[in-house]
Design a protein around this motif. Structure first.
Motif, PDB file in Angstrom:
ATOM      1  N   MET A  24       0.847  -1.211   0.000  1.00 26.45           N
ATOM      2  CA  MET A  24       0.000   0.000   0.000  1.00 26.45           C
ATOM      3  C   MET A  24       0.878   1.255   0.000  1.00 26.45           C
ATOM      4  O   MET A  24       1.879   1.322   0.690  1.00 26.45           O
ATOM      5  N   ASN A  25       0.497   2.212  -0.780  1.00 31.00           N
ATOM      6  CA  ASN A  25       1.278   3.447  -0.875  1.00 31.00           C
ATOM      7  C   ASN A  25       1.067   4.297   0.384  1.00 31.00           C
ATOM      8  O   ASN A  25       0.009   4.856   0.599  1.00 31.00           O
ATOM      9  N   THR A  26       2.107   4.387   1.209  1.00 33.67           N
ATOM     10  CA  THR A  26       1.957   5.084   2.487  1.00 33.67           C
ATOM     11  C   THR A  26       1.987   6.602   2.346  1.00 33.67           C
ATOM     12  O   THR A  26       1.803   7.310   3.322  1.00 33.67           O
ATOM     13  N   SER A  27       2.242   7.106   1.144  1.00 31.26           N
ATOM     14  CA  SER A  27       2.273   8.562   0.973  1.00 31.26           C
ATOM     15  C   SER A  27       0.870   9.158   0.858  1.00 31.26           C
ATOM     16  O   SER A  27       0.696  10.357   0.873  1.00 31.26           O
ATOM     17  N   LYS A  28      -0.133   8.282   0.726  1.00 30.04           N
ATOM     18  CA  LYS A  28      -1.515   8.770   0.663  1.00 30.04           C
ATOM     19  C   LYS A  28      -1.912   9.362   2.010  1.00 30.04           C
ATOM     20  O   LYS A  28      -1.527   8.848   3.056  1.00 30.04           O
ATOM     21  N   PRO A  29      -2.721  10.436   2.013  1.00 29.88           N
ATOM     22  CA  PRO A  29      -3.221  10.973   3.283  1.00 29.88           C
ATOM     23  C   PRO A  29      -4.023   9.901   4.027  1.00 29.88           C
ATOM     24  O   PRO A  29      -4.753   9.117   3.407  1.00 29.88           O
ATOM     25  N   LYS A  30      -3.882   9.882   5.351  1.00 29.73           N
ATOM     26  CA  LYS A  30      -4.571   8.894   6.177  1.00 29.73           C
ATOM     27  C   LYS A  30      -5.722   9.547   6.916  1.00 29.73           C
ATOM     28  O   LYS A  30      -5.515  10.484   7.696  1.00 29.73           O
ATOM     29  N   ILE A  31      -6.927   9.065   6.644  1.00 28.10           N
ATOM     30  CA  ILE A  31      -8.120   9.538   7.368  1.00 28.10           C
ATOM     31  C   ILE A  31      -8.492   8.456   8.376  1.00 28.10           C
ATOM     32  O   ILE A  31      -8.794   7.319   7.992  1.00 28.10           O
ATOM     33  N   VAL A  32      -8.460   8.807   9.655  1.00 27.39           N
ATOM     34  CA  VAL A  32      -8.789   7.838  10.703  1.00 27.39           C
ATOM     35  C   VAL A  32     -10.122   8.237  11.342  1.00 27.39           C
ATOM     36  O   VAL A  32     -10.286   9.375  11.799  1.00 27.39           O
ATOM     37  N   VAL A  33     -11.059   7.297  11.345  1.00 21.48           N
ATOM     38  CA  VAL A  33     -12.368   7.507  11.972  1.00 21.48           C
ATOM     39  C   VAL A  33     -12.410   6.655  13.236  1.00 21.48           C
ATOM     40  O   VAL A  33     -12.196   5.437  13.183  1.00 21.48           O
ATOM     41  N   LEU A  34     -12.683   7.293  14.364  1.00 24.62           N
ATOM     42  CA  LEU A  34     -12.754   6.581  15.643  1.00 24.62           C
ATOM     43  C   LEU A  34     -14.215   6.373  16.035  1.00 24.62           C
ATOM     44  O   LEU A  34     -14.935   7.335  16.276  1.00 24.62           O
ATOM     45  N   GLY A  35     -14.652   5.121  16.050  1.00 23.55           N
ATOM     46  CA  GLY A  35     -16.017   4.799  16.459  1.00 23.55           C
ATOM     47  C   GLY A  35     -16.911   4.471  15.286  1.00 23.55           C
ATOM     48  O   GLY A  35     -16.924   5.182  14.284  1.00 23.55           O
ATOM     49  N   ALA A  36     -17.677   3.378  15.422  1.00 19.22           N
ATOM     50  CA  ALA A  36     -18.593   2.958  14.350  1.00 19.22           C
ATOM     51  C   ALA A  36     -20.042   3.062  14.806  1.00 19.22           C
ATOM     52  O   ALA A  36     -20.861   2.184  14.541  1.00 19.22           O
ATOM     53  N   ASN A  93     -12.837   0.601  15.795  1.00 22.12           N
ATOM     54  CA  ASN A  93     -13.993   0.381  16.662  1.00 22.12           C
ATOM     55  C   ASN A  93     -13.682  -0.736  17.648  1.00 22.12           C
ATOM     56  O   ASN A  93     -12.958  -1.676  17.329  1.00 22.12           O
ATOM     57  N   LYS A  94     -14.231  -0.623  18.830  1.00 14.55           N
ATOM     58  CA  LYS A  94     -13.960  -1.603  19.883  1.00 14.55           C
ATOM     59  C   LYS A  94     -14.428  -3.004  19.474  1.00 14.55           C
ATOM     60  O   LYS A  94     -13.744  -3.995  19.705  1.00 14.55           O
ATOM     61  N   HIS A  95     -15.610  -3.077  18.871  1.00 10.39           N
ATOM     62  CA  HIS A  95     -16.188  -4.364  18.475  1.00 10.39           C
ATOM     63  C   HIS A  95     -16.197  -4.493  16.956  1.00 10.39           C
ATOM     64  O   HIS A  95     -16.077  -3.494  16.247  1.00 10.39           O
ATOM     65  N   ASN A  96     -16.426  -5.721  16.472  1.00  7.22           N
ATOM     66  CA  ASN A  96     -16.522  -5.906  15.019  1.00  7.22           C
ATOM     67  C   ASN A  96     -17.944  -5.686  14.515  1.00  7.22           C
ATOM     68  O   ASN A  96     -18.288  -6.058  13.415  1.00  7.22           O
ATOM     69  N   TYR A  97     -18.768  -5.051  15.368  1.00  2.77           N
ATOM     70  CA  TYR A  97     -20.143  -4.764  14.972  1.00  2.77           C
ATOM     71  C   TYR A  97     -20.519  -3.317  15.321  1.00  2.77           C
ATOM     72  O   TYR A  97     -19.942  -2.703  16.200  1.00  2.77           O
ATOM     73  N   HIS A  98     -21.493  -2.815  14.565  1.00  2.21           N
ATOM     74  CA  HIS A  98     -22.169  -1.545  14.872  1.00  2.21           C
ATOM     75  C   HIS A  98     -23.472  -1.925  15.570  1.00  2.21           C
ATOM     76  O   HIS A  98     -24.072  -2.940  15.259  1.00  2.21           O
ATOM     77  N   TYR A  99     -23.912  -1.130  16.548  1.00  7.49           N
ATOM     78  CA  TYR A  99     -25.226  -1.402  17.137  1.00  7.49           C
ATOM     79  C   TYR A  99     -26.093  -0.155  17.040  1.00  7.49           C
ATOM     80  O   TYR A  99     -25.605   0.975  17.069  1.00  7.49           O
ATOM     81  N   GLU A 100     -27.392  -0.416  16.896  1.00  4.41           N
ATOM     82  CA  GLU A 100     -28.373   0.672  16.843  1.00  4.41           C
ATOM     83  C   GLU A 100     -28.585   1.168  18.276  1.00  4.41           C
ATOM     84  O   GLU A 100     -29.338   0.556  19.042  1.00  4.41           O
ATOM     85  N   SER A 101     -27.923   2.244  18.635  1.00  5.49           N
ATOM     86  CA  SER A 101     -27.997   2.702  20.035  1.00  5.49           C
ATOM     87  C   SER A 101     -29.404   3.166  20.399  1.00  5.49           C
ATOM     88  O   SER A 101     -29.779   3.154  21.571  1.00  5.49           O
ATOM     89  N   THR A 102     -30.208   3.544  19.402  1.00  7.66           N
ATOM     90  CA  THR A 102     -31.592   3.953  19.695  1.00  7.66           C
ATOM     91  C   THR A 102     -32.487   2.751  19.982  1.00  7.66           C
ATOM     92  O   THR A 102     -33.666   2.914  20.290  1.00  7.66           O
ATOM     93  N   TRP A 103     -31.948   1.533  19.868  1.00  5.82           N
ATOM     94  CA  TRP A 103     -32.727   0.328  20.188  1.00  5.82           C
ATOM     95  C   TRP A 103     -32.280  -0.293  21.516  1.00  5.82           C
ATOM     96  O   TRP A 103     -32.824  -1.313  21.935  1.00  5.82           O
ATOM     97  N   LEU A 104     -31.297   0.294  22.175  1.00  8.35           N
ATOM     98  CA  LEU A 104     -30.729  -0.341  23.365  1.00  8.35           C
ATOM     99  C   LEU A 104     -31.734  -0.491  24.501  1.00  8.35           C
ATOM    100  O   LEU A 104     -31.636  -1.421  25.301  1.00  8.35           O
ATOM    101  N   HIS A 105     -32.706   0.435  24.583  1.00  2.00           N
ATOM    102  CA  HIS A 105     -33.713   0.309  25.642  1.00  2.00           C
ATOM    103  C   HIS A 105     -34.532  -0.975  25.463  1.00  2.00           C
ATOM    104  O   HIS A 105     -35.006  -1.561  26.438  1.00  2.00           O
ATOM    105  N   GLU A 106     -34.672  -1.422  24.214  1.00  2.00           N
ATOM    106  CA  GLU A 106     -35.409  -2.671  23.953  1.00  2.00           C
ATOM    107  C   GLU A 106     -34.571  -3.879  24.357  1.00  2.00           C
ATOM    108  O   GLU A 106     -35.091  -4.864  24.895  1.00  2.00           O
ATOM    109  N   VAL A 107     -33.273  -3.800  24.105  1.00  2.00           N
ATOM    110  CA  VAL A 107     -32.365  -4.862  24.564  1.00  2.00           C
ATOM    111  C   VAL A 107     -32.387  -4.923  26.092  1.00  2.00           C
ATOM    112  O   VAL A 107     -32.442  -6.000  26.694  1.00  2.00           O
ATOM    113  N   ALA A 108     -32.372  -3.742  26.739  1.00  2.00           N
ATOM    114  CA  ALA A 108     -32.349  -3.664  28.205  1.00  2.00           C
ATOM    115  C   ALA A 108     -33.610  -4.266  28.822  1.00  2.00           C
ATOM    116  O   ALA A 108     -33.553  -4.908  29.872  1.00  2.00           O
TER     117      ALA A 108
END
Length: 404
Positions: A1-13, A39-54
């Motif tokens: 991979m060409n390391t001279s390309k600009p690196k965009i890092v996104v923290l959090g999924a 991202n901490k996990h290998n999944y994204h979760y719908e945070s607006t549905w967490l009350h249903e999980v709870a």
């Protein structure tokens, strides 16, 4: 991979990070930049549905989506690790097991529960923060019912469920609990009248983001289904037995205690030395960290000012996804030396669920919904958020298409 390309890092999924990553994939050619999503996990979760999980009304897997199903790993480098700290001066992100450098950073690590310094809250109350913490609540609640059934000397208090905070999450959780409790009573052959569901709120009203007639409707709907409200009742302490409230230091006992009274941005903000206001960063109009050319802070980690109302916008999924669109545009603008755009929020309305077939909402410039029509609109909103993240395929796989 060409390391001279600009690196965009996104923290959090979450909504902001994942949508930003998707938009960057669409807007940039592979040779223009390297995109990295952490991202901490290998999944994204719908945070607006967490009350249903709870509450245990949906399976945790329904609220979870594998990131590699949404983001092409050939286009985006996926790193599953916890973020420890951002070192701005060195343009470096320290991870638990690694570290990476960046040219452009999108900080979208989401929220953590904010106990506002209430004694014992962190130690003794559950909080809805992610899939695991939410699942713990439903498992604990079910365990209390099972234990009560097995133990002849069990105290009725152990069946009581108490929710601290009557904002959006607290009220939506109550809406699910009134659906779930009768199921648990039937499963364990327990008299429904033995189970109290109690909402404790320091403010003089529930749901401050809605107007009075919708709030009155929501309160009556929940009270009719067995919720007890203690409004205007500050919590001074949380103990292993429950909440200590009011001037007379009354102890309200419950076997399951959940705190939903507030959130703050990820603690990584503070560890990284970012200047915080009430647990979040005030960002510039273009969503950048003040004084930084190449750092954007999105979603629950930032305050974005609503000039008309003279207060920050409330933290919602629609705000996070709209911020993501602007952040992706602005990263591209920085790469191509074009002017950046300012963020303008376009509200699509707000809908709160009060259970499967009930809700309240304001849509299309203050058109009010209540009852089944609001519940139906809530499912449309939930499915739309899935569609924005993963298209029609994801809606068919995870969407809320259950009938009334």
């Amino acid at each position: 991979m060409n390391t001279s390309k600009p690196k965009i890092v996104v923290l959090g999924a979450g909504y902001a990070g994942l949508t930003t990553t998707k938009r960057l994939m669409q807007k940039l050619h592979p040779e223009e930049a390297e995109i990295i999503l952490v991202n901490k996990h290998n999944y994204h979760y719908e945070s607006t549905w967490l009350h249903e999980v709870a509450a245990g009304t949906i399976n945790p897997n329904q609220a979870r989506v594998m990131i590699s199903d949404i983001v092409n790993p050939n286009r985006v480098r996926l790193i599953y690790d916890s973020v420890v700290e951002v070192k701005k001066e060195e343009q470096r992100v320290v991870l638990e097991n690694n570290e990476i450098t960046y040219d452009y950073l999108v900080f979208a690590l989401g929220f953590e529960s904010n106990d506002f310094g209430i004694k014992g809250m962190d130690e003794h109350a559950f909080a809805i923060e992610d899939i695991d913490s939410s699942r713990l609540i439903s498992e604990h609640m079910e365990y209390q019912f099972a234990k009560y059934k097995m133990d002849e000397n069990a105290d009725d208090d152990s069946l009581h469920i108490m929710v601290g905070g009557a904002g959006f999450t607290g009220i939506e959780l109550l809406g699910e609990l009134v659906e779930k409790v009768p199921e648990l009573c039937k499963k364990f052959d327990i008299d429904r009248s033995k189970v109290r569901i109690i909402s404790v709120e320091a403010a003089p009203s529930i749901l401050p983001m809605f107007d009075k007639d919708l709030v009155d409707y929501a309160r009556k709907s929940l009270e009719d289904r067995g919720v007890e409200f203690r409004i205007g009742t500050p919590i001074s302490e949380c103990t292993p037995e429950g909440f200590i409230v009011g001037d007379d230091k009354e102890l309200i006992k419950a076997g399951t205690v959940v705190w939903t009274g507030g959130v703050k941005g990820s603690s990584v903000l503070e560890k990284s030395g970012f200047e915080l206001t009430k647990g979040k960063v005030n960002v510039d109009a273009d969503l950048r960290l003040p004084g930084e050319e190449n750092i954007f802070v999105l979603g629950d980690c930032s305050w974005v000012w609503d000039k008309e109302a003279d207060r920050p916008y409330g933290p919602t999924a629609q705000l996070a996804t709209q911020e993501a669109d602007v952040a992706a545009n602005n990263v591209k603008a920085l790469l191509t030396n074009r002017p950046l755009e300012n963020f303008v929020f376009k509200s699509k309305g707000t809908v709160a669920s009060l259970g499967v077939t009930d809700g309240i909402g304001t849509v299309f410039d203050d058109y009010k919904l209540r009852g089944k029509s609001a519940a139906a609109m809530k499912k449309v909103v939930d499915n739309r958020s899935l569609f924005l993240v993963g298209g029609a395929k994801l809606v068919l796989k995870k969407g809320k298409i259950r009938p009334f």
